[in-house]
Design an enzyme around this catalytic site. Sequence first.
Site, mmCIF file in Angstrom:
data_model
loop_
_atom_site.group_PDB
_atom_site.id
_atom_site.type_symbol
_atom_site.label_atom_id
_atom_site.label_comp_id
_atom_site.label_asym_id
_atom_site.label_seq_id
_atom_site.Cartn_x
_atom_site.Cartn_y
_atom_site.Cartn_z
ATOM 1 N N LYS A 10 0.808 -1.231 0.000
ATOM 2 C CA LYS A 10 0.000 0.000 0.000
ATOM 3 C C LYS A 10 0.840 1.280 0.000
ATOM 4 O O LYS A 10 0.462 2.275 -0.601
ATOM 5 C CB LYS A 10 -0.960 0.002 1.194
ATOM 6 C CG LYS A 10 -2.035 -1.083 1.109
ATOM 7 C CD LYS A 10 -3.006 -0.969 2.261
ATOM 8 C CE LYS A 10 -3.966 -2.134 2.302
ATOM 9 N NZ LYS A 10 -4.951 -2.009 3.380
ATOM 10 N N ASP A 38 -10.286 2.744 2.655
ATOM 11 C CA ASP A 38 -10.618 2.161 3.968
ATOM 12 C C ASP A 38 -11.379 3.172 4.833
ATOM 13 O O ASP A 38 -12.266 2.797 5.599
ATOM 14 C CB ASP A 38 -9.343 1.708 4.692
ATOM 15 C CG ASP A 38 -8.878 0.335 4.205
ATOM 16 O OD1 ASP A 38 -9.684 -0.392 3.591
ATOM 17 O OD2 ASP A 38 -7.698 0.000 4.424
#
Length: 281
Positions: free
Chosen positions: A70, A106
Site C-alpha cells: 500500500k 478504507d
Amino acid sequence: MTSTTAKRACVIGWPIEHSRSPLIHSYWLKRYGIKGSYTKEAVKPEDVKAFVSTLAERGFAGCNVTVPHKEAAFSAADVKDDSAIAVGAANTLWLEGGKLHGANTDTYGFMTHLDLSAPGWNAQNAPVLILGAGGAARAIVYGFLKAGVARILIANRSRRRADQLADHFGEKVCAIDWDKRNDVACEAGVIVNTTTLGMKGVGDPGIDFSRCRAGAVAADIVYVPLETSFLKSARAKGLTGVDGLGMLLHQAVPGFEKWFGVRPQVTQDLRDLIVADIEGA
Ligand SMILES: NC(=O)c1ccc[n+]([C@@H]2O[C@H](COP(=O)([O-])OP(=O)(O)OC[C@H]3O[C@@H](n4cnc5c(N)ncnc54)[C@H](OP(=O)(O)O)[C@@H]3O)[C@@H](O)[C@H]2O)c1
C-alpha cells in the site's frame, strides 16, 4: 461510441491467495452485466513499482492493493486523494487522463458502514477510543476527524506507535497506555478494535463493556470470524455492534466505479456470499 472491450482490474499483494476482493468484484460484474474481469495478481515487493506503472500495457483499468504494497502504491500514484495523503498509503489505483490515481478507500468503507449500522453514533459528542495504531487505525482516525469528532484516544500495545499516530494527526488525537484502555472505555461513545486480536478466534482486546455508557457503539474491523469475541461481549452488555465485513464491502465500491463505470450497491445478497465464504474457510 460505447466500447465493447472487456475491462480488467485486479488485486495485487504478496501473498495474495487469501484475498476476497475477486469474490466481491466478480459478483458485481455479473450483477450489473458488465463484460470484464477481476483477478488476483501475486506481485513481489521488488516488482510493485514496475507493475503499477505498466497497468495500461497489461490491459488493466486499475487495481486494488493489499499488504505489503500500500505504501509503494501511494508513492507511485501521480494524483492522490485526501485519505491516501492522510494515511500515506493507497489501496485503490486507477488510470484517468493518462495519470495514475491513488485512493485509500478504507476510510470511506469504515465510516459508511458505521453510519449505516449505527446511525447517530456521534449524537453524544463523546470521545472515540481506537485500539491499535497500525495502517487501518490511521485510515479510521482520519475518518473520525473528518466526521468532526473532537477527541480521539489511541491505545496501542506499543506506546511509541500510538504516540506517532497522535503526533501525525494533531491535538484532537491523544495516545494513552494500552493498560489504561479500560479507564477510558467507559467514557467513549465509539470503541473500535483495529488490532489483529480476535482474528481466527485468537486473542481479545480485553475491554470491559459493563461500565460503558448507554448508547455506546463497539466496532470491530476483524471479520474472520464475523462475530468476534469483542463484538459478542459488547452486544451482551447492550452496546451496538458493528462488524468488520461491512467495511470490507464498502471499501470496494469506489474502485469498482472507477474501473467499470457503475457505482455498485452493497446488498444482503453480496454479504451472504462473503459470509458463506468466511464460514466455509
Ligand atoms: N474490515 C476491513 O476491511 C479491514 C481493512 C483493513 C484491515 N483490517 C484488519 O484490521 C487488522 C489490522 O490491520 P492493519 O493493516 O492495521 O495491521 P497492522 O498495521 O499490522 O497493525 C496491527 C495492530 O494490531 C496490534 N496487535 C497485534 N498483535 C497484538 C497483540 N497481541 N496485542 C495487542 N495488540 C496487538 C498492533 O500493535 P503493535 O503496534 O504494538 O504491534 C497494531 O496496532 C487486521 O486484522 C486486518 O485484517 C480489516
